[in-house]
Design a protein around this motif. Sequence first.
Motif, short mmCIF file in Angstrom:
data_model
loop_
_atom_site.label_atom_id
_atom_site.label_comp_id
_atom_site.label_asym_id
_atom_site.label_seq_id
_atom_site.Cartn_x
_atom_site.Cartn_y
_atom_site.Cartn_z
N LEU A 129 0.87 -1.17 0.00
CA LEU A 129 0.00 0.00 0.00
C LEU A 129 0.91 1.22 0.00
N VAL A 130 1.01 1.87 -1.14
CA VAL A 130 1.90 3.02 -1.28
C VAL A 130 1.03 4.27 -1.39
N GLY A 131 1.22 5.21 -0.46
CA GLY A 131 0.42 6.43 -0.40
C GLY A 131 0.71 7.36 -1.56
N PRO A 132 -0.12 8.42 -1.71
CA PRO A 132 0.03 9.37 -2.80
C PRO A 132 1.40 10.04 -2.86
N GLU A 133 2.05 10.20 -1.70
CA GLU A 133 3.35 10.87 -1.68
C GLU A 133 4.51 9.88 -1.74
N GLY A 134 4.21 8.62 -2.01
CA GLY A 134 5.24 7.61 -2.17
C GLY A 134 5.64 6.87 -0.92
N ALA A 135 5.04 7.22 0.23
CA ALA A 135 5.37 6.52 1.47
C ALA A 135 4.59 5.21 1.55
N VAL A 136 5.24 4.15 2.02
CA VAL A 136 4.57 2.86 2.16
C VAL A 136 3.73 2.88 3.43
N GLN A 137 2.43 2.61 3.27
CA GLN A 137 1.50 2.60 4.41
C GLN A 137 1.36 1.21 5.02
N GLY A 138 1.59 0.19 4.21
CA GLY A 138 1.42 -1.17 4.69
C GLY A 138 1.34 -2.15 3.53
N VAL A 139 0.59 -3.23 3.75
CA VAL A 139 0.49 -4.28 2.72
C VAL A 139 -0.90 -4.92 2.77
N LEU A 140 -1.43 -5.23 1.60
CA LEU A 140 -2.70 -5.95 1.47
C LEU A 140 -2.37 -7.36 0.99
N SER A 141 -2.76 -8.36 1.78
CA SER A 141 -2.49 -9.76 1.43
C SER A 141 -3.81 -10.50 1.23
N VAL A 142 -3.86 -11.31 0.18
CA VAL A 142 -5.04 -12.12 -0.14
C VAL A 142 -4.61 -13.59 -0.11
N TYR A 143 -5.48 -14.44 0.47
CA TYR A 143 -5.13 -15.84 0.72
C TYR A 143 -6.15 -16.81 0.12
N CYS A 144 -5.66 -18.00 -0.23
CA CYS A 144 -6.52 -19.11 -0.65
C CYS A 144 -6.20 -20.33 0.21
N VAL A 145 -7.24 -21.11 0.50
CA VAL A 145 -7.06 -22.32 1.28
C VAL A 145 -6.28 -23.36 0.48
#
Length: 198
Positions: A129-145
């Motif tokens: 998750l990269v904000g409008p000013e280029g700073a990393v805010q975090g991460v979005l992870s998607v999972y499958c069983v």
Amino acid sequence: ALERSELFEAERRARGLAQQLARTGTLLATELDPGSVLDEVVRQAPSLLDADAAVIRLLEGDELLAAAAVGEHAAEVLDSSVASTARLAGDAVQSRTPVAVADARDDQRLLQADPMLAVGYASCVAAPLVGPEGAVQGVLSVYCVAPRTWREEEIGALMVFAGNASAALSSAELYQSVALQQERSVAILSNIADGIVA
């Protein structure tokens, strides 16, 4: 005929992803509360990729804190943290690129690094998750069983969705900050005994 069929199927999938991205982008644009944005993102991300679960981890210092999660065992993972240099989520944050794993069931390092994989999910794709000013805010992870090879267009769609989520989160945080400042100003002005000339 087989090539034509494969091309048609790829085009159909791409069109479906684009339509879903447009719908989710519209939903996120209307949210003004950061918590609601996070909840909406984790609700929409699994359906975007036909997956089973999603987690948003926000960068706080040197750790990634699970701020929102959906799926089986999501409650167990919520508020847990992993190092910002940990495998998978940390890799996505450090490299600012998506990271995909088709089958993590036999990789002990991955199972130890990611609580969702540890509770039984087999495959994962993570987008920063990269904000409008280029700073990393975090991460979005998607999972499958089940084990799954993530297609290029799916990873690309998750990156676009993560960009939309970052923009919506930044807007919601800015709105909240302005609203708080406005409330503070109103409280000061209504409780001041002296006259003020502006």
